[in-house]
Design an enzyme around this catalytic site. Structure first.
Site, PDB file in Angstrom:
ATOM      1  N   GLY A  15       0.786  -1.245   0.000  1.00 17.65           N
ATOM      2  CA  GLY A  15       0.000   0.000   0.000  1.00 17.65           C
ATOM      3  C   GLY A  15       0.809   1.281   0.000  1.00 17.65           C
ATOM      4  N   GLY A  18       2.708   2.930  -5.941  1.00 15.87           N
ATOM      5  CA  GLY A  18       2.025   2.528  -7.175  1.00 15.87           C
ATOM      6  C   GLY A  18       0.532   2.274  -7.021  1.00 15.87           C
ATOM      7  CB  VAL A  60       3.084 -10.262   1.203  1.00 11.26           C
ATOM      8  CG1 VAL A  60       2.275  -9.041   1.574  1.00 11.26           C
ATOM      9  CG2 VAL A  60       4.036  -9.992   0.042  1.00 11.26           C
ATOM     10  CB  SER A 150      10.144 -14.241 -21.340  1.00  4.56           C
ATOM     11  OG  SER A 150       9.621 -15.034 -20.314  1.00  4.56           O
ATOM     12  CE1 TYR A 154       5.170  -9.011 -11.933  1.00  7.12           C
ATOM     13  CE2 TYR A 154       4.171  -9.457 -14.058  1.00  7.12           C
ATOM     14  CZ  TYR A 154       4.216  -8.723 -12.890  1.00  7.12           C
ATOM     15  OH  TYR A 154       3.300  -7.723 -12.665  1.00  7.12           O
TER      16      TYR A 154
HETATM   17  P1  NAD Z   1       5.285  -0.860  -6.851  1.00 12.11           P
HETATM   18  O1  NAD Z   1       6.673  -1.398  -6.906  1.00 12.11           O
HETATM   19  O2  NAD Z   1       5.030   0.556  -7.219  1.00 12.11           O
HETATM   20  O3  NAD Z   1       4.668  -1.130  -5.398  1.00 12.11           O
HETATM   21  C1  NAD Z   1       4.778  -2.372  -4.784  1.00 12.11           C
HETATM   22  C2  NAD Z   1       4.708  -2.179  -3.276  1.00 12.11           C
HETATM   23  O4  NAD Z   1       4.815  -3.488  -2.690  1.00 12.11           O
HETATM   24  C3  NAD Z   1       5.866  -1.343  -2.698  1.00 12.11           C
HETATM   25  O5  NAD Z   1       5.372  -0.403  -1.768  1.00 12.11           O
HETATM   26  C4  NAD Z   1       6.751  -2.385  -2.015  1.00 12.11           C
HETATM   27  O6  NAD Z   1       7.432  -1.873  -0.870  1.00 12.11           O
HETATM   28  C5  NAD Z   1       5.722  -3.442  -1.633  1.00 12.11           C
HETATM   29  N1  NAD Z   1       6.344  -4.766  -1.471  1.00 12.11           N
HETATM   30  C6  NAD Z   1       7.264  -5.355  -2.268  1.00 12.11           C
HETATM   31  N2  NAD Z   1       7.615  -6.546  -1.756  1.00 12.11           N
HETATM   32  C7  NAD Z   1       6.901  -6.708  -0.621  1.00 12.11           C
HETATM   33  C8  NAD Z   1       6.841  -7.718   0.366  1.00 12.11           C
HETATM   34  N3  NAD Z   1       7.595  -8.826   0.290  1.00 12.11           N
HETATM   35  N4  NAD Z   1       5.994  -7.555   1.410  1.00 12.11           N
HETATM   36  C9  NAD Z   1       5.237  -6.432   1.506  1.00 12.11           C
HETATM   37  N5  NAD Z   1       5.261  -5.439   0.619  1.00 12.11           N
HETATM   38  C10 NAD Z   1       6.091  -5.572  -0.434  1.00 12.11           C
HETATM   39  O7  NAD Z   1       4.420  -1.871  -7.773  1.00 12.11           O
HETATM   40  P2  NAD Z   1       3.048  -1.678  -8.597  1.00 12.11           P
HETATM   41  O8  NAD Z   1       3.406  -1.424 -10.004  1.00 12.11           O
HETATM   42  O9  NAD Z   1       2.111  -0.784  -7.899  1.00 12.11           O
HETATM   43  O10 NAD Z   1       2.521  -3.182  -8.553  1.00 12.11           O
HETATM   44  C11 NAD Z   1       1.509  -3.608  -7.674  1.00 12.11           C
HETATM   45  C12 NAD Z   1       0.997  -4.954  -8.174  1.00 12.11           C
HETATM   46  O11 NAD Z   1       0.493  -4.805  -9.492  1.00 12.11           O
HETATM   47  C13 NAD Z   1       2.069  -6.040  -8.250  1.00 12.11           C
HETATM   48  O12 NAD Z   1       1.499  -7.272  -7.853  1.00 12.11           O
HETATM   49  C14 NAD Z   1       2.415  -6.057  -9.719  1.00 12.11           C
HETATM   50  O13 NAD Z   1       2.944  -7.309 -10.123  1.00 12.11           O
HETATM   51  C15 NAD Z   1       1.072  -5.784 -10.331  1.00 12.11           C
HETATM   52  N6  NAD Z   1       1.102  -5.284 -11.696  1.00 12.11           N
HETATM   53  C16 NAD Z   1       1.763  -4.139 -12.007  1.00 12.11           C
HETATM   54  C17 NAD Z   1       1.775  -3.714 -13.322  1.00 12.11           C
HETATM   55  C18 NAD Z   1       2.513  -2.462 -13.723  1.00 12.11           C
HETATM   56  O14 NAD Z   1       2.674  -2.250 -14.919  1.00 12.11           O
HETATM   57  N7  NAD Z   1       2.957  -1.618 -12.803  1.00 12.11           N
HETATM   58  C19 NAD Z   1       1.100  -4.433 -14.316  1.00 12.11           C
HETATM   59  C20 NAD Z   1       0.421  -5.585 -13.965  1.00 12.11           C
HETATM   60  C21 NAD Z   1       0.423  -6.006 -12.654  1.00 12.11           C
END
Ligand code: NAD
Length: 255
Positions: A15, A18, A60, A150, A154
């Site tokens: 939280g 992003g 997590v 790839s 992920y």
């Molecule tokens: P981000 O890197 O901006 O934010 C991720 C957050 O998760 C960070 O605050 C980080 O500190 C926290 N985090 C990382 N590892 C952790 C752990 N082990 N325990 C607790 N917190 C942890 O990422 P985002 O782009 O907002 O991505 C959020 C989700 O959306 C992810 O699951 C990502 O795979 C998915 N996603 C993102 C995209 C994209 O293009 N950004 C596209 C598809 C899916």
């Protein structure tokens, strides 16, 4: 005027950045009590104070941390209505299967897939007891489409999140608990920027496949999560909710 999540209790993992950060803000705007879980303790504490919510340090990938997260949420607010299991990583060492070693594979599986299993397992007993709840797991458009550029672990992890979500949605559909997967297209977040910051060509290579011709914004994901979290989506469960600028429907994009 009452918000769309007035007085609901929502746990959001990842939280502090992003998509998770935009969602925490959106949920709070709509009247929810938010429990923010992340590794970024400084930002998490600031956010909780700003939004009148609670921050819990939580890796997590750790069962102990995840069990504690949902216990703190329940102990603090007496119920849990929404779990947005969103934290995930996309490290550069996860690449083509030819380059990706077992250590990189395992790390991504733990943080992206095992974490969602742990969060669902921890929150379900609370929701089943209430006979209500909405779980949203963050998968990705790569769970339904293949890429020649790839990131093998992920993509496999997100495929796992999608199938697990579908199965849980079906299993608990008659017990008041809905489980849906958010499948974002490429979104402008630190995760994506880290991947493409040094390489404009890599970004362009992907952008050409998005019919809208741009990456999504975290706020656009937050609006979709709000819909899945709220009672407005009351007949939706086990769903693959693609919010992707048209990418998964495209064959050839506009010029
Ligand atoms: P981000 O890197 O901006 O934010 C991720 C957050 O998760 C960070 O605050 C980080 O500190 C926290 N985090 C990382 N590892 C952790 C752990 N082990 N325990 C607790 N917190 C942890 O990422 P985002 O782009 O907002 O991505 C959020 C989700 O959306 C992810 O699951 C990502 O795979 C998915 N996603 C993102 C995209 C994209 O293009 N950004 C596209 C598809 C899916």
């Amino acid at each position: 005027m009452a918000g769309r999540l007035q007085d609901k209790v929502a746990v959001v993992t990842g939280g502090c950045s992003g998509i998770g950060l935009a969602t925490v803000r959106r949920f709070a705007e709509e009247g929810a009590k938010v429990v923010i879980a992340d590794l970024n303790d400084e930002l998490g504490a600031q956010l909780a104070e700003e939004l009148g919510g609670t921050y819990v340090h939580c890796n997590v990938a750790s069962k102990e941390d995840v069990d504690n997260l949902f216990k703190v949420a329940h102990d603090t607010y007496g119920r849990i209505d929404i779990a947005f299991n969103n934290a995930g990583i996309s490290p550069p060492e996860d690449d083509s299967i030819l380059e990706t070693d077992l250590e990189a594979w395992d790390k991504v599986q733990l943080v992206n897939l095992t974490s969602v299993y742990l969060c669902c397992k921890a929150v379900l007993p609370y929701m089943l007891e209430q006979k209500s709840g909405s779980i949203i797991n963050t998968a990705s458009f790569v769970a339904v489409m293949g890429a020649a550029t790839s990131q093998i672990s992920y993509s496999a992890s997100k495929g796992g999140v999608l199938s697990m979500t579908r199965e849980l949605g079906v299993q608990f559909a008659r017990e008041g608990v809905r489980v849906n997967a958010l499948c974002p297209g490429p979104v402008n977040t630190p995760l994506l920027k880290e991947l493409f910051a040094k390489d404009a060509e890599r970004a362009a290579r992907r952008l050409v496949h998005v019919p809208m011709g741009r990456f999504g914004e975290p706020e656009e994901m937050a609006n979709a999560v709000l819909f899945l979290a709220s009672d407005e989506s009351s007949f939706m469960t086990a769903n693959t909710f693609l919010v992707d600028g048209g990418i998964s429907g495209a064959y050839v994009t506009p010029l």
